[in-house]
Scaffold this motif. Structure first.
Motif, short mmCIF file in Angstrom:
data_model
loop_
_atom_site.label_atom_id
_atom_site.label_comp_id
_atom_site.label_asym_id
_atom_site.label_seq_id
_atom_site.Cartn_x
_atom_site.Cartn_y
_atom_site.Cartn_z
N ALA A 99 0.82 -1.14 0.02
CA ALA A 99 -0.03 -0.09 -0.14
C ALA A 99 0.74 1.17 -0.07
O ALA A 99 0.42 2.44 -0.88
N LEU A 100 2.01 1.19 0.81
CA LEU A 100 2.87 2.39 0.80
C LEU A 100 3.55 2.76 -0.47
O LEU A 100 3.64 3.82 -1.21
N ALA A 101 3.90 1.54 -0.81
CA ALA A 101 4.77 1.42 -2.16
C ALA A 101 3.88 1.98 -3.55
O ALA A 101 4.17 2.69 -4.37
N ALA A 102 2.49 1.81 -3.22
CA ALA A 102 1.63 2.18 -4.60
C ALA A 102 1.09 3.54 -4.36
O ALA A 102 0.45 4.25 -5.18
N GLY A 103 1.54 4.15 -3.25
CA GLY A 103 1.29 5.61 -3.14
C GLY A 103 -0.08 5.96 -1.86
O GLY A 103 -0.45 7.08 -2.04
N ALA A 104 -0.29 5.01 -1.33
CA ALA A 104 -1.41 5.24 -0.45
C ALA A 104 -1.33 6.29 0.73
O ALA A 104 -0.20 6.43 1.20
N ALA A 105 -2.11 7.15 1.04
CA ALA A 105 -1.77 8.11 1.79
C ALA A 105 -2.25 7.58 3.25
O ALA A 105 -1.80 8.27 4.32
N GLY A 106 -2.68 6.40 3.60
CA GLY A 106 -2.67 6.02 4.79
C GLY A 106 -3.27 4.56 4.88
O GLY A 106 -3.56 4.04 3.82
N PHE A 107 -3.12 3.83 5.85
CA PHE A 107 -3.35 2.46 6.04
C PHE A 107 -3.96 2.28 7.35
O PHE A 107 -3.64 2.53 8.38
N LEU A 108 -5.17 1.62 7.54
CA LEU A 108 -6.32 1.56 8.79
C LEU A 108 -6.77 0.53 8.82
O LEU A 108 -7.10 -0.03 7.74
N SER A 211 8.51 20.72 4.64
CA SER A 211 9.22 20.79 3.39
C SER A 211 10.52 20.78 3.56
O SER A 211 11.36 20.12 2.93
N ASN A 212 11.28 21.81 4.51
CA ASN A 212 12.33 21.80 4.86
C ASN A 212 12.94 20.52 5.41
O ASN A 212 14.00 20.08 4.93
N VAL A 213 12.42 19.68 6.26
CA VAL A 213 12.88 18.50 6.80
C VAL A 213 12.93 17.56 5.72
O VAL A 213 14.03 16.65 5.51
N LEU A 214 12.07 17.23 4.90
CA LEU A 214 12.10 16.53 3.61
C LEU A 214 13.39 16.60 2.73
O LEU A 214 13.91 15.85 2.46
N LYS A 216 16.14 18.53 3.67
CA LYS A 216 17.33 18.15 4.32
C LYS A 216 17.81 16.72 4.57
O LYS A 216 18.91 16.22 4.75
N LEU A 217 16.71 16.15 4.62
CA LEU A 217 16.61 14.17 4.93
C LEU A 217 17.00 13.85 3.75
O LEU A 217 17.31 12.64 3.47
N GLY A 218 16.46 14.22 2.47
CA GLY A 218 16.51 13.78 1.16
C GLY A 218 15.45 12.70 1.10
O GLY A 218 15.50 11.64 0.36
N ALA A 219 14.42 12.84 1.86
CA ALA A 219 13.34 11.87 1.91
C ALA A 219 12.24 12.31 0.80
O ALA A 219 11.79 13.34 0.61
N ARG A 220 11.63 11.49 0.28
CA ARG A 220 10.65 11.50 -0.86
C ARG A 220 9.36 11.93 0.01
O ARG A 220 8.46 12.68 -0.64
N ASP A 221 9.07 11.24 0.99
CA ASP A 221 7.91 11.71 1.64
C ASP A 221 7.98 11.32 3.18
O ASP A 221 9.01 11.25 3.79
N ARG A 222 6.68 11.59 3.83
CA ARG A 222 6.78 11.74 5.33
C ARG A 222 7.23 10.05 5.88
O ARG A 222 7.82 10.01 6.88
#
Length: 236
Positions: A99-108, A211-214, A216-222
């Motif tokens: 689900a995360l790899a597919a781009g889902a915004a959440g998992f419940l 946005s700054n955190v992402l 600086k960390l070089g992260a694609r998403d949260r």
């Protein structure tokens, strides 16, 4: 002052009683409207294109096309802006990581309380990822090589899924004190609006910090940002 339009939600689940229950929970809130229902993944993709919901509540195991493939198609379509919230009975790591790899915004999980479903819809509609602390711990465990509880069912045999690739961070680009606070709250599964309330700052300011955190960390998403926070001792 004009009243904001309610959040538009599409329910995709092959059980009519489950859809009816979700509709009852969500429509008890004035800021949420269920605009449609679908019983298969393929119907869900078509309904998303037609109805233009803000959030799609997507089951996983369905006939015709499962919810993971439907999520991939929705997220990959540049004409669709809907966020997909996976809501499933199955507490399986392969579903989570797919689900995360597919781009889902959440998992419940479906055993979550009604207030959790409502909050998840609002968070997804706001453009935030929804990762509960439990889900975050499982992501961290997989990244750290701790494995998971992947279980292949006879009806759906599959190889173990892989989590999204972790980002890389050079400590030479440090976070500010405020950015670290924001990252820690992200790791605790707070949305931008909730972070703003806790830090007594505007939501637009929070978005800038995120946005700054992402960056600086070089992260694609949260998700990647939270993984790095745990790996480098910035959260936990």
């Amino acid at each position: 002052m004009p009243v904001p339009e309610p959040l538009r939600v599409l329910l995709v689940d092959d059980h009519a009683m489950m859809r009816a229950g979700f509709r009852l929970i969500l429509e008890a809130n004035d800021d949420i409207a269920v605009v449609g229902e679908a019983a298969t993944g393929a119907e869900g993709v078509a309904a998303t294109r037609e109805l233009r919901p803000d959030v799609v509540c997507m089951d996983v195991q369905m006939p015709d096309m499962d919810g993971l493939e439907a999520t991939r198609r929705i997220v990959a379509d540049p004409d669709i802006a809907a966020a997909v919230l996976i809501v499933t009975t199955f507490d399986r790591d392969d579903y989570l990581f797919d689900a995360l790899a597919a781009g889902a915004a959440g998992f419940l999980l479906k055993n979550a309380g009604p207030e959790e479903l409502v909050r998840a819809v609002r968070v997804a509609a706001a453009g935030d990822a929804l990762l509960s602390p439990e889900v975050t711990r499982r992501v961290i465990a997989r990244f750290a090589g701790g494995g998971g509880r992947d279980v292949a069912s006879p009806a759906r045999p599959r190889a173990a899924a892989s989590p999204p690739e972790p980002a890389r961070w050079s400590p030479g680009d440090p976070l500010t004190e405020r950015e670290t606070e924001v990252l820690q709250l992200m790791a605790d599964a707070f949305s931008n609006a909730e972070i703003a309330q806790r830090l007594y700052i505007g939501e637009a300011t929070v978005k800038t910090h995120v946005s700054n955190v992402l960056a600086k960390l070089g992260a694609r998403d949260r998700v990647q940002a939270v993984v790095l926070a745990y790996r480098h001792g910035l959260a936990g």
